[in-house]
Every structure is written in structure tokens, then in C-alpha cells.
Design an enzyme around this catalytic site. Structure first.
Site, mmCIF file in Angstrom:
data_model
loop_
_atom_site.group_PDB
_atom_site.id
_atom_site.type_symbol
_atom_site.label_atom_id
_atom_site.label_comp_id
_atom_site.label_asym_id
_atom_site.label_seq_id
_atom_site.Cartn_x
_atom_site.Cartn_y
_atom_site.Cartn_z
ATOM 1 N N ASN A 132 1.000 -1.090 -0.068
ATOM 2 C CA ASN A 132 0.023 0.215 0.008
ATOM 3 C C ASN A 132 1.039 1.167 0.002
ATOM 4 O OD1 ASN A 132 -1.761 2.215 1.464
ATOM 5 N ND2 ASN A 132 -3.114 0.632 0.952
ATOM 6 N N TYR B 72 2.588 2.533 3.601
ATOM 7 C CA TYR B 72 3.442 1.375 3.590
ATOM 8 C C TYR B 72 3.122 0.105 4.754
ATOM 9 C CZ TYR B 72 6.971 3.253 0.495
ATOM 10 O OH TYR B 72 7.696 3.763 -0.722
ATOM 11 N N GLU C 4 1.621 -14.556 3.980
ATOM 12 C CA GLU C 4 1.348 -15.726 4.597
ATOM 13 C C GLU C 4 0.123 -15.004 5.590
ATOM 14 O OE1 GLU C 4 4.202 -14.377 4.175
ATOM 15 O OE2 GLU C 4 5.888 -15.581 4.736
#
Ligand code: THU
Length: 156
Positions: A69, A72, A79
Site C-alpha cells: 500500500n 507502507y 502468509e
């Protein structure tokens, strides 16, 4: 920019739509799901695409990729993306996690992801596959020997 460029054909393996029955074919299917998810990674800032796939005890495979994004910290690792999708579809027990990157060497899950995975799968086997096929395999216990567990929350 829509993710990191890959020349390979984009295969559609959405979360939970893949069911594995034969154990020996299980790991292959999970590896494929992780590789497919990596191809969908949205990593314009780091340029580091990650795919992950979890094999649930009922045979379903759940995959995820990193989604970065412009803000950040709002990004999520592959995961945890896979884990969130799995839990949303009712899977809470897992026997295998495969991580797939294009790094020179296999990369383990980051610390935050280790903690998140340990909540549901303290005994999961983790396999990481790198670009050239080199791979590493760890137990969750080796990756996170002292997890913070629900039991830690007990207090008087
Ligand atoms: N990343 C993952 O998706 N999984 C990890 O275990 C380590 C890091 C992502 C986060 C970020 O989008 C990029 O890789 C570089 O850190």
C-alpha cells in the site's frame, strides 16, 4: 502499477476452491497454489513478490500474496493474507505452509507472520521455495520457539 511483472500465464486459484485428497499430491498442489498467488502479488514498492499457500487438515488449499500500500504499514504479507482467507472460510488447522519468492535463496516467514501462524498451526511444516528451485524446510517450533499463545493471556 498492477503488481510485479511476470511473464507466466495467470492461473486462477482462488482461496478454498482447490481440494486436495491424495497426500502425495498435496504438497505439489500447495506449491503450485503458492506460485500462482505470487504471480498476483501487488508489490510495487518493494518489488518483492511473495506467494503463500496453506494446506488445511480437510484438504483445502488457501493461498495469498503480499498486498502493499502507498501507506507502507497498511500492506500485508502473503502468509497472513493466506491465513485470513483460510480462517474466513472456516479452516483453522493446517499441516503445511508453502512460501514462494523470486529471491536468490529461500526466505522464511517474517516474525509477525510466524506469530500469526502459530496461533492456529503451532506444528505446521513450512517450506520455502526460491527462484532457482532451492528450498528450505522448517518446523514452526524451529522458527518460533517461544510463541505468545492464548495461555499467555491468563492472569488473576
Ligand atoms: N513479505 C511477505 O509477504 N512475507 C514475508 O514473510 C516477508 C515479507 C512481503 C512484505 C512486503 O510486501 C515485501 O515482502 C517486502 O518485505
Amino acid at each position: 502499477m498492477a503488481g510485479v511483472g511476470f511473464s507466466r500465464r495467470r492461473r486462477v486459484v482462488s482461496r478454498g476452491d482447490l481440494t486436495v485428497t491424495a497426500p502425495e499430491s498435496g504438497e505439489r498442489a500447495v506449491r503450485q497454489a503458492a506460485a500462482d498467488a505470487m504471480a498476483n502479488a501487488y508489490a510495487p514498492y518493494s518489488g518483492f513478490a511473495v506467494g503463500a499457500a496453506l494446506l488445511a487438515e480437510d484438504g483445502r488449499v488457501f493461498s495469498g500474496c503480499n498486498v502493499e500500500n502507498a501507506s507502507y504499514p497498511a500492506g500485508i504479507c502473503a502468509e497472513r493474507a493466506a491465513l485470513a482467507g483460510a480462517v474466513a472460510q472456516g479452516a483453522r488447522e493446517f499441516s503445511l505452509l508453502v512460501v514462494c519468492t523470486l529471491a536468490d535463496h529461500p526466505t522464511p516467514p517474517c516474525g509477525v507472520c510466524r506469530q500469526a501462524i502459530a496461533e492456529f498451526a503451532p506444528a505446521v511444516e513450512v517450506v520455502s521455495v526460491a527462484r532457482g528451485g532451492e528450498e528450505s524446510r522448517w518446523s514452526m517450533a524451529a522458527l518460533l520457539p517461544e510463541p505468545f499463545t492464548p495461555a499467555c493471556l491468563k492472569h488473576a
